[in-house]
Each structure stands twice: as C-alpha cells, then as structure tokens.
Design a protein around this motif. Structure first.
Motif, short mmCIF file in Angstrom:
data_model
loop_
_atom_site.label_atom_id
_atom_site.label_comp_id
_atom_site.label_asym_id
_atom_site.label_seq_id
_atom_site.Cartn_x
_atom_site.Cartn_y
_atom_site.Cartn_z
N PRO A 63 -9.37 -6.58 -14.46
CA PRO A 63 -8.41 -6.40 -13.37
C PRO A 63 -8.62 -5.09 -12.63
O PRO A 63 -9.09 -4.11 -13.20
CB PRO A 63 -7.05 -6.41 -14.08
N VAL A 64 -8.30 -5.08 -11.34
CA VAL A 64 -8.43 -3.89 -10.51
C VAL A 64 -7.06 -3.56 -9.93
O VAL A 64 -6.36 -4.44 -9.44
CB VAL A 64 -9.44 -4.11 -9.36
N HIS A 65 -6.66 -2.29 -10.01
CA HIS A 65 -5.47 -1.81 -9.32
C HIS A 65 -5.96 -1.09 -8.08
O HIS A 65 -6.68 -0.09 -8.17
CB HIS A 65 -4.66 -0.86 -10.21
N PHE A 66 -5.58 -1.60 -6.93
CA PHE A 66 -6.08 -1.07 -5.67
C PHE A 66 -5.23 0.12 -5.21
O PHE A 66 -4.01 0.06 -5.23
CB PHE A 66 -6.08 -2.16 -4.59
N HIS A 67 -5.92 1.17 -4.78
CA HIS A 67 -5.26 2.35 -4.25
C HIS A 67 -4.67 2.03 -2.88
O HIS A 67 -5.30 1.37 -2.07
CB HIS A 67 -6.27 3.49 -4.13
N VAL A 68 -3.43 2.48 -2.65
CA VAL A 68 -2.78 2.27 -1.36
C VAL A 68 -2.67 3.64 -0.68
O VAL A 68 -1.82 4.46 -1.05
CB VAL A 68 -1.36 1.66 -1.53
N PRO A 69 -3.53 3.93 0.32
CA PRO A 69 -3.45 5.22 1.01
C PRO A 69 -2.19 5.31 1.86
O PRO A 69 -1.66 4.30 2.33
CB PRO A 69 -4.70 5.25 1.89
N GLU A 70 -1.69 6.53 2.03
CA GLU A 70 -0.47 6.74 2.81
C GLU A 70 -0.67 6.38 4.28
O GLU A 70 0.24 5.88 4.92
CB GLU A 70 -0.01 8.19 2.67
N ASP A 71 -1.86 6.65 4.80
CA ASP A 71 -2.13 6.39 6.22
C ASP A 71 -2.91 5.08 6.41
O ASP A 71 -3.76 4.98 7.29
CB ASP A 71 -2.89 7.56 6.84
N GLU A 72 -2.59 4.07 5.62
CA GLU A 72 -3.29 2.79 5.66
C GLU A 72 -3.03 2.07 6.98
O GLU A 72 -1.89 1.89 7.39
CB GLU A 72 -2.81 1.93 4.48
N SER A 73 -4.10 1.67 7.65
CA SER A 73 -3.97 0.95 8.91
C SER A 73 -3.61 -0.51 8.62
O SER A 73 -3.78 -0.99 7.50
CB SER A 73 -5.28 1.02 9.70
N PRO A 74 -3.16 -1.26 9.64
CA PRO A 74 -2.86 -2.68 9.42
C PRO A 74 -4.07 -3.47 8.92
O PRO A 74 -3.93 -4.35 8.08
CB PRO A 74 -2.41 -3.17 10.79
N ALA A 75 -5.27 -3.16 9.43
CA ALA A 75 -6.47 -3.86 8.99
C ALA A 75 -6.78 -3.52 7.53
O ALA A 75 -7.17 -4.40 6.75
CB ALA A 75 -7.66 -3.50 9.88
N GLU A 76 -6.63 -2.24 7.16
CA GLU A 76 -6.86 -1.84 5.77
C GLU A 76 -5.86 -2.50 4.84
O GLU A 76 -6.20 -2.94 3.73
CB GLU A 76 -6.78 -0.32 5.63
N GLN A 77 -4.61 -2.61 5.28
CA GLN A 77 -3.59 -3.26 4.46
C GLN A 77 -3.92 -4.75 4.27
O GLN A 77 -3.82 -5.28 3.17
CB GLN A 77 -2.21 -3.11 5.10
N LYS A 78 -4.33 -5.39 5.35
CA LYS A 78 -4.68 -6.81 5.27
C LYS A 78 -5.86 -7.02 4.32
O LYS A 78 -5.86 -7.96 3.51
CB LYS A 78 -5.02 -7.33 6.67
N LEU A 79 -6.85 -6.12 4.39
CA LEU A 79 -8.01 -6.19 3.49
C LEU A 79 -7.57 -6.00 2.05
O LEU A 79 -7.95 -6.79 1.17
CB LEU A 79 -9.04 -5.12 3.88
N ARG A 80 -6.77 -4.99 1.77
CA ARG A 80 -6.31 -4.73 0.40
C ARG A 80 -5.52 -5.91 -0.13
O ARG A 80 -5.72 -6.36 -1.27
CB ARG A 80 -5.47 -3.46 0.35
#
Length: 188
Positions: A63-80
């Motif tokens: 399993p992988v726990h994905f890092h959520v950056p504070e300045d995550e863009s909408p595209a980065e959020q969709k990818l994550r």
C-alpha cells in the motif's frame, strides 16, 4: 517485519521501530483504516513524500500513502485521487482473487487426496500434498475458469494507467509552465 519507507529523492533508513504506530501529530483521522485500505498507518504530517508499506496479507500488494501538498493544484488533486482510487481498486481485486484461489486450491487438494483414499495428514503428521503434475491441473483449471475476469481486469488496469500517465504529463506541463511564466513585478 518490513518497515514503511519514504518514496522521494532521498533514501531514508527503514523505520522498523515506528512501522505500525500511528503518527500522534495526525490525531483521530488516522485512528481507523479507511474502507478498502490495507493499513491504519499514517506517515507524519511533516513528511513531504509518498510512503510505501509492507505487503498486505490478502492481496500481497504494497500500500502507498500519498502525500497531499498544501498548494496542490486541481490537476494534482485529480491525479492523486485517481492514483489512490486505482490502488484501492487493485487492492480489492487481488484480495478477492487470492482468497478465491486459496479456497479453491484447498478444496482441490482435499478432493484429490480423498479420491486417493488419503487424509489431510500423512502418517508422520505432516500435511499431505500433491505432486507438481496434479497441481498443474488445478492451476490450468483455475486460470481457464478466471480468464474472462483477468481479461477485464487487465483492460481496466491499462485504461486506468493510461489516464494516470496522461494526468502526470498534464501536471508536469503545468509545473513547467508555472516556472517559465514571467512573474508579475511587485511595487514597493
């Protein structure tokens, strides 16, 4: 027991002592495993990387726990979110498939031993087994019976991975554009 490791630019030593402890700075949100998640472990909030864990007992996937950056863009959020959804989907499929495999394998062994007039244990008390040729019959039958299921799984897996690859390219282009775009001058 395998420890969680940080994925990123630098390698860190295994965190064996803290492998299954919940990070206290995360609070109640890490107290229970999310539905379909393999582990209750949460990396520390200060971590800026994805974390990968030991193989799950049912699916054998890490399993992988994905890092959520504070300045995550909408595209980065969709990818994550797509990556997480794909991981959870993969986890559910292989846990189910492995459980079915183990169950059918035990039933096959038991039926073959019974047909030979043997019990589940030998005279010396060891677990009775079948030879490789007999087990090859089971493997062939199992794969044939699950061919359609695996074909659909592979099709969906490729579809998801192409979508992830497309989004990764889009995120990379957005990041490059942000670095190259001229910054507005501020007046003092």
């Amino acid at each position: 027991m395998a420890a969680w490791r940080v994925l990123g630019k630098r390698r860190l030593p295994p965190l064996a002592a803290r492998a299954w402890r919940l990070a206290p700075e995360r609070g109640a949100e890490c107290g229970e495993a999310a539905p379909g998640r393999a582990s209750r472990f949460c990396p520390p909030r200060k971590s800026g990387h994805d974390w990968i864990g030991p193989p799950d007992k049912l699916s054998n996937l890490r399993p992988v726990h994905f890092h959520v950056p504070e300045d995550e863009s909408p595209a980065e959020q969709k990818l994550r979110e797509l990556r997480q959804e794909t991981q959870d989907w993969n986890q559910r499929f292989w846990a189910s498939q492995n459980l079915a495999f183990r169950k059918e394998k035990e039933e096959f062994i038991h039926s073959r031993l019974k047909a030979k007039g043997l019990g589940l244990r030998t005279e010396s008390g060891q677990k009775a087994t079948l030879n490789a040729e007999e087990m090859a019959d089971f493997y062939k039958e199992f794969l044939s019976k699950n061919f359609q299921k695996h074909m659909y799984y592979n099709r969906d897996w490729y579809r998801r991975n192409f979508a992830i690859t497309y989004l990764m390219g889009r995120v990379a282009l957005e990041r490059a554009w942000d670095r190259l775009r001229p910054k507005p001058k501020t007046r003092s």
